[in-house]
Design an enzyme around this catalytic site. Sequence first.
Site, PDB file in Angstrom:
ATOM      1  CD  GLU A 159       2.573  -2.398  -3.489  1.00  0.00           C
ATOM      2  OE1 GLU A 159       3.651  -2.435  -4.134  1.00  0.00           O
ATOM      3  OE2 GLU A 159       2.352  -3.075  -2.475  1.00  0.00           O
TER       4      GLU A 159
ATOM      5  CG  ASN B 101      -4.656  -0.514  -0.613  1.00  0.00           C
ATOM      6  OD1 ASN B 101      -4.069  -1.519  -0.187  1.00  0.00           O
ATOM      7  ND2 ASN B 101      -5.044   0.475   0.177  1.00  0.00           N
TER       8      ASN B 101
ATOM      9  N   PRO C 193      -9.134  -6.674   0.635  1.00  0.00           N
ATOM     10  CG  PRO C 193      -7.966  -8.349   1.733  1.00  0.00           C
ATOM     11  CD  PRO C 193      -8.057  -7.645   0.410  1.00  0.00           C
ATOM     12  CG  ASN C 194     -10.349  -6.577   6.271  1.00  0.00           C
ATOM     13  OD1 ASN C 194     -11.447  -6.993   6.634  1.00  0.00           O
ATOM     14  ND2 ASN C 194      -9.271  -7.342   6.247  1.00  0.00           N
TER      15      ASN C 194
ATOM     16  CG  HIS D 245       0.189  -0.321   0.701  1.00  0.00           C
ATOM     17  ND1 HIS D 245      -0.613  -1.424   0.869  1.00  0.00           N
ATOM     18  CD2 HIS D 245       1.196  -0.703  -0.131  1.00  0.00           C
ATOM     19  CE1 HIS D 245      -0.111  -2.433   0.183  1.00  0.00           C
ATOM     20  NE2 HIS D 245       0.991  -2.024  -0.443  1.00  0.00           N
TER      21      HIS D 245
ATOM     22  CE1 TYR E 122      -4.442   0.655   6.879  1.00  0.00           C
ATOM     23  CE2 TYR E 122      -5.836  -0.160   8.648  1.00  0.00           C
ATOM     24  CZ  TYR E 122      -4.786  -0.344   7.773  1.00  0.00           C
ATOM     25  OH  TYR E 122      -4.073  -1.511   7.782  1.00  0.00           O
TER      26      TYR E 122
ATOM     27  NE  ARG F  80       0.328  -0.652   9.883  1.00  0.00           N
ATOM     28  CZ  ARG F  80      -0.864  -1.084   9.460  1.00  0.00           C
ATOM     29  NH1 ARG F  80      -1.257  -0.838   8.213  1.00  0.00           N
ATOM     30  NH2 ARG F  80      -1.666  -1.730  10.281  1.00  0.00           N
TER      31      ARG F  80
ATOM     32  NE  ARG G 238      -8.529  -2.570   8.206  1.00  0.00           N
ATOM     33  CZ  ARG G 238      -7.728  -2.871   7.193  1.00  0.00           C
ATOM     34  NH1 ARG G 238      -7.914  -2.328   6.002  1.00  0.00           N
ATOM     35  NH2 ARG G 238      -6.747  -3.724   7.367  1.00  0.00           N
TER      36      ARG G 238
ATOM     37  CB  ALA H 251      -4.054  -8.565   4.396  1.00  0.00           C
TER      38      ALA H 251
HETATM   39  C1  DQA Z   1      -2.990  -1.427   3.628  1.00  0.00           C
HETATM   40  C2  DQA Z   1      -1.813  -1.987   4.428  1.00  0.00           C
HETATM   41  C3  DQA Z   1      -1.950  -3.477   4.606  1.00  0.00           C
HETATM   42  O1  DQA Z   1      -0.875  -3.980   5.381  1.00  0.00           O
HETATM   43  C4  DQA Z   1      -3.238  -3.825   5.319  1.00  0.00           C
HETATM   44  O2  DQA Z   1      -3.404  -5.226   5.411  1.00  0.00           O
HETATM   45  C5  DQA Z   1      -4.422  -3.187   4.692  1.00  0.00           C
HETATM   46  C6  DQA Z   1      -4.323  -1.803   4.247  1.00  0.00           C
HETATM   47  C7  DQA Z   1      -2.936   0.101   3.523  1.00  0.00           C
HETATM   48  O3  DQA Z   1      -3.644   0.654   2.683  1.00  0.00           O
HETATM   49  O4  DQA Z   1      -2.236   0.753   4.314  1.00  0.00           O
HETATM   50  O5  DQA Z   1      -5.505  -3.770   4.628  1.00  0.00           O
HETATM   51  O6  DQA Z   1      -2.920  -1.943   2.299  1.00  0.00           O
END
Ligand code: DQA
Length: 151
Positions: A101, A77, A13-14, A103, A26, A110, A21, A80
């Site tokens: 994984e 990835n 998501p997002n 990120h 990011y 964080r 964003r 959240a």
């Molecule tokens: C994320 C880190 C997560 O905590 C966050 O909710 C994201 C992006 C990252 O790529 O740094 O949506 O996965």
Amino acid sequence: MASNPHVLIINGPNLNMLGTRQPEVYGKVTLDDIESRCQETANELGVAIDFRQTNHEGEMIDWIQQSKGKFAGLIINAGAFSHTSVALLDALLACELPVIEVHLSNIYRREVFRQHSYVSQVASGVICGLGAIGYELALGAMSHRFHNPEK
Ligand code: DQA
């Protein structure tokens, strides 16, 4: 000749909002840019990729269930959902694929709630904090694993 191994790359998501964003966290790279870079890297490595994004936990779980036996590896990835979803962990355990994984941000620098990931429980490796190149590094690691199954 055997066909190239297929790697499923899932974004949660997002991540479709990348570029606009929280660029201070990011970066300014978009998800389309990341997909293009992954495609180039995959071509160099002789790996085929299927690059996807969803904002929906159930859809992500459906994709992971369907990946069993169809893909050679999974790069994820989960955004959240990494920090919240036992259902995601269960799907990853059930699919029995090697998982890496990713990120973009360094989740360990964080908020405390980001410092635990259910995905990490099943991942062979975790790449975080290196921005978009993390995806390409994950593809390199996955390809290395295909060529060196013992390591
Ligand atoms: C994320 C880190 C997560 O905590 C966050 O909710 C994201 C992006 C990252 O790529 O740094 O949506 O996965």
